[in-house]
Scaffold this motif. Structure first.
Motif, PDB file in Angstrom:
ATOM      1  N   CYS A   1     -17.121  38.529  33.780  1.00  0.00           N
ATOM      2  CA  CYS A   1     -16.173  39.188  32.725  1.00  0.00           C
ATOM      3  C   CYS A   1     -15.012  38.439  32.241  1.00  0.00           C
ATOM      4  O   CYS A   1     -14.628  38.814  30.915  1.00  0.00           O
ATOM      5  CB  CYS A   1     -15.531  40.162  33.422  1.00  0.00           C
TER       6      CYS A   1
ATOM      7  N   ILE B   1     -15.563  35.476  31.163  1.00  0.00           N
ATOM      8  CA  ILE B   1     -16.130  34.584  30.005  1.00  0.00           C
ATOM      9  C   ILE B   1     -16.251  35.868  28.827  1.00  0.00           C
ATOM     10  O   ILE B   1     -15.985  35.470  27.475  1.00  0.00           O
ATOM     11  CB  ILE B   1     -17.670  34.418  30.416  1.00  0.00           C
ATOM     12  N   ILE B   2     -16.383  37.049  29.212  1.00  0.00           N
ATOM     13  CA  ILE B   2     -16.576  38.303  28.163  1.00  0.00           C
ATOM     14  C   ILE B   2     -15.033  38.229  27.466  1.00  0.00           C
ATOM     15  O   ILE B   2     -15.133  38.316  26.117  1.00  0.00           O
ATOM     16  CB  ILE B   2     -17.128  39.512  28.713  1.00  0.00           C
TER      17      ILE B   2
ATOM     18  N   LEU C   1     -12.765  36.081  27.143  1.00  0.00           N
ATOM     19  CA  LEU C   1     -12.664  34.634  26.522  1.00  0.00           C
ATOM     20  C   LEU C   1     -13.185  34.832  25.243  1.00  0.00           C
ATOM     21  O   LEU C   1     -12.785  34.475  24.110  1.00  0.00           O
ATOM     22  CB  LEU C   1     -13.177  33.534  27.486  1.00  0.00           C
ATOM     23  N   LEU C   2     -14.573  35.436  25.197  1.00  0.00           N
ATOM     24  CA  LEU C   2     -15.347  35.491  23.775  1.00  0.00           C
ATOM     25  C   LEU C   2     -14.607  36.708  23.003  1.00  0.00           C
ATOM     26  O   LEU C   2     -14.571  36.459  21.602  1.00  0.00           O
ATOM     27  CB  LEU C   2     -16.826  36.169  24.313  1.00  0.00           C
ATOM     28  N   LEU C   3     -14.063  37.550  23.539  1.00  0.00           N
ATOM     29  CA  LEU C   3     -13.239  38.634  22.783  1.00  0.00           C
ATOM     30  C   LEU C   3     -12.224  38.023  22.060  1.00  0.00           C
ATOM     31  O   LEU C   3     -11.836  38.239  20.937  1.00  0.00           O
ATOM     32  CB  LEU C   3     -13.045  39.778  23.750  1.00  0.00           C
TER      33      LEU C   3
ATOM     34  N   ILE D   1     -11.798  34.993  21.366  1.00  0.00           N
ATOM     35  CA  ILE D   1     -12.301  34.081  20.297  1.00  0.00           C
ATOM     36  C   ILE D   1     -12.613  34.897  19.025  1.00  0.00           C
ATOM     37  O   ILE D   1     -12.330  34.411  17.992  1.00  0.00           O
ATOM     38  CB  ILE D   1     -13.647  33.113  20.830  1.00  0.00           C
ATOM     39  N   ILE D   2     -13.257  35.930  19.199  1.00  0.00           N
ATOM     40  CA  ILE D   2     -13.459  36.839  17.889  1.00  0.00           C
ATOM     41  C   ILE D   2     -12.529  37.492  17.383  1.00  0.00           C
ATOM     42  O   ILE D   2     -12.399  37.404  16.274  1.00  0.00           O
ATOM     43  CB  ILE D   2     -14.494  38.034  18.800  1.00  0.00           C
TER      44      ILE D   2
ATOM     45  N   LEU E   1     -15.978  34.966  11.328  1.00  0.00           N
ATOM     46  CA  LEU E   1     -17.140  35.716  12.003  1.00  0.00           C
ATOM     47  C   LEU E   1     -17.459  36.594  11.306  1.00  0.00           C
ATOM     48  O   LEU E   1     -18.624  37.093  11.018  1.00  0.00           O
ATOM     49  CB  LEU E   1     -16.772  35.927  13.309  1.00  0.00           C
TER      50      LEU E   1
ATOM     51  N   THR F   1     -11.253  44.105  17.059  1.00  0.00           N
ATOM     52  CA  THR F   1     -11.053  43.339  18.088  1.00  0.00           C
ATOM     53  C   THR F   1      -9.603  42.776  18.216  1.00  0.00           C
ATOM     54  O   THR F   1      -8.847  42.817  19.339  1.00  0.00           O
ATOM     55  CB  THR F   1     -11.782  42.283  18.552  1.00  0.00           C
TER      56      THR F   1
ATOM     57  N   THR G   1     -15.100  46.062  26.413  1.00  0.00           N
ATOM     58  CA  THR G   1     -13.729  45.648  26.727  1.00  0.00           C
ATOM     59  C   THR G   1     -13.087  46.146  27.936  1.00  0.00           C
ATOM     60  O   THR G   1     -12.308  45.189  28.584  1.00  0.00           O
ATOM     61  CB  THR G   1     -12.880  45.840  25.326  1.00  0.00           C
TER      62      THR G   1
END
Length: 303
Positions: free
Chosen positions: A44, A46-47, A49-51, A53-54, A61, A101, A282
């Protein structure tokens, strides 16, 4: 290695490092080790962190401008040109979800920053001074806690009006109560410790004692409260935007996208499904990571 150890011992003896510094360092290192063992919490993380970054790289993107209307491609199903389809104005749904996001994370984080500032301040003052100060703050806390959360947030938005800045204020005023109660309870225990009594005996002011000795020892609690509070703020923002009281068009918001998709849910169900999935991922990610962080920072979980 011997020289490093010797320098460290000299730094401790000279007062550059204290026993508290060593204990805090060991405490957070042990907590991080326990957190790494929780695979679901790390997934979670990592998820999340990806959010982030998005949200940061949304202009790069997003395949289209989220506000550009294309009336030749209204309510199109997912395709190669528009991976998640288009809305009633021909706007690319994927691009709007990506930009949404930004809204959700910024609302969640900034609302929690405001709630933390209010909650920590009032909770610390109530616990440290006690007496009539504690009574007044406790009564104010009870008044705010007496109202259902969403209805209270709706009432605030009716008064101050919709908009992204106002939703920060509304959610900040809504979610500080839990923080104040937790900090008050923790400081009531901490203020009886020997180091606090020693600080008072040495002539330290109340401000110095609270900010240098009490609140720093509540940091782990604050971190967990902020982490668990962010998904709540995201849900409230989505609910308010769904009701038309939150983020206003044309700004992309997951809640407002679901609201706009209602008339077309039978014709193009993916229009409302994809923003809903974004909210679900999220919120679940923050909740699971917050639970894992709470367990990792809990000294009782050490063994």
């Amino acid at each position: 290695m011997f020289n490093k150890q010797k320098k460290f011992e000299e730094a401790v003896l000279s007062g550059e490092y204290s026993n508290d510094d060593i204990e805090y360092s060991s405490y957070y290192k042990d907590s991080f080790k326990r957190l790494k063992k929780n695979k679901m919490a790390m997934l979670c993380a990592i998820i999340i962190l990806l959010l982030v970054i998005i949200a940061v790289f949304a202009p790069v993107l997003a395949p289209y401008d989220p506000d550009v209307q294309d009336y030749a491609n209204i309510l199109k199903a997912p395709s190669k040109a528009h991976l998640l389809g288009t809305d009633e104005y021909g706007r690319d749904i994927l691009s709007r979800i990506i930009y949404g996001t930004r809204v959700s994370l910024s609302v969640g984080l900034l609302a929690q920053v405001l709630a933390t500032l209010i909650g920590v301040t009032l909770g610390a003052l109530a616990a440290y001074y006690g007496g009539w100060v504690d009574t007044v703050i406790s009564r104010i806390t009870e008044i705010f806690a007496a109202f259902p959360d969403l209805i209270f947030a709706m009432g605030i938005m009716f008064v101050i009006g919709p908009g992204i800045k106002n939703i920060f204020i509304a959610l900040g005023l809504l979610t500080w109560v839990r923080t104040a109660r937790m900090i008050r309870g923790q400081i009531l225990q901490l203020k009886e410790k020997e180091y606090v009594e020693a600080a008072k005996a040495s002539g330290a002011t109340a401000f110095h004692t609270i900010t240098k000795h009490l609140i720093p020892n509540c940091i782990s609690t604050v971190i967990v409260l902020v982490t668990l509070g962010i998904p709540n703020a995201i849900m409230y923002e989505a609910s308010l935007s769904f009701l038309g009281l939150g983020i206003q068009p044309p700004t992309a918001s997951w809640g407002s996208m679901i609201s706009s998709a209602q008339p077309f849910i039978s014709y193009l169900p993916t229009y409302s499904i994809f923003p809903g999935i974004a909210i679900m991922i999220t919120v679940i990610a923050f909740n699971i990571f917050g639970d894992g962080l709470r367990d990792a920072l809990d000294p009782k979980m050490k063994n």
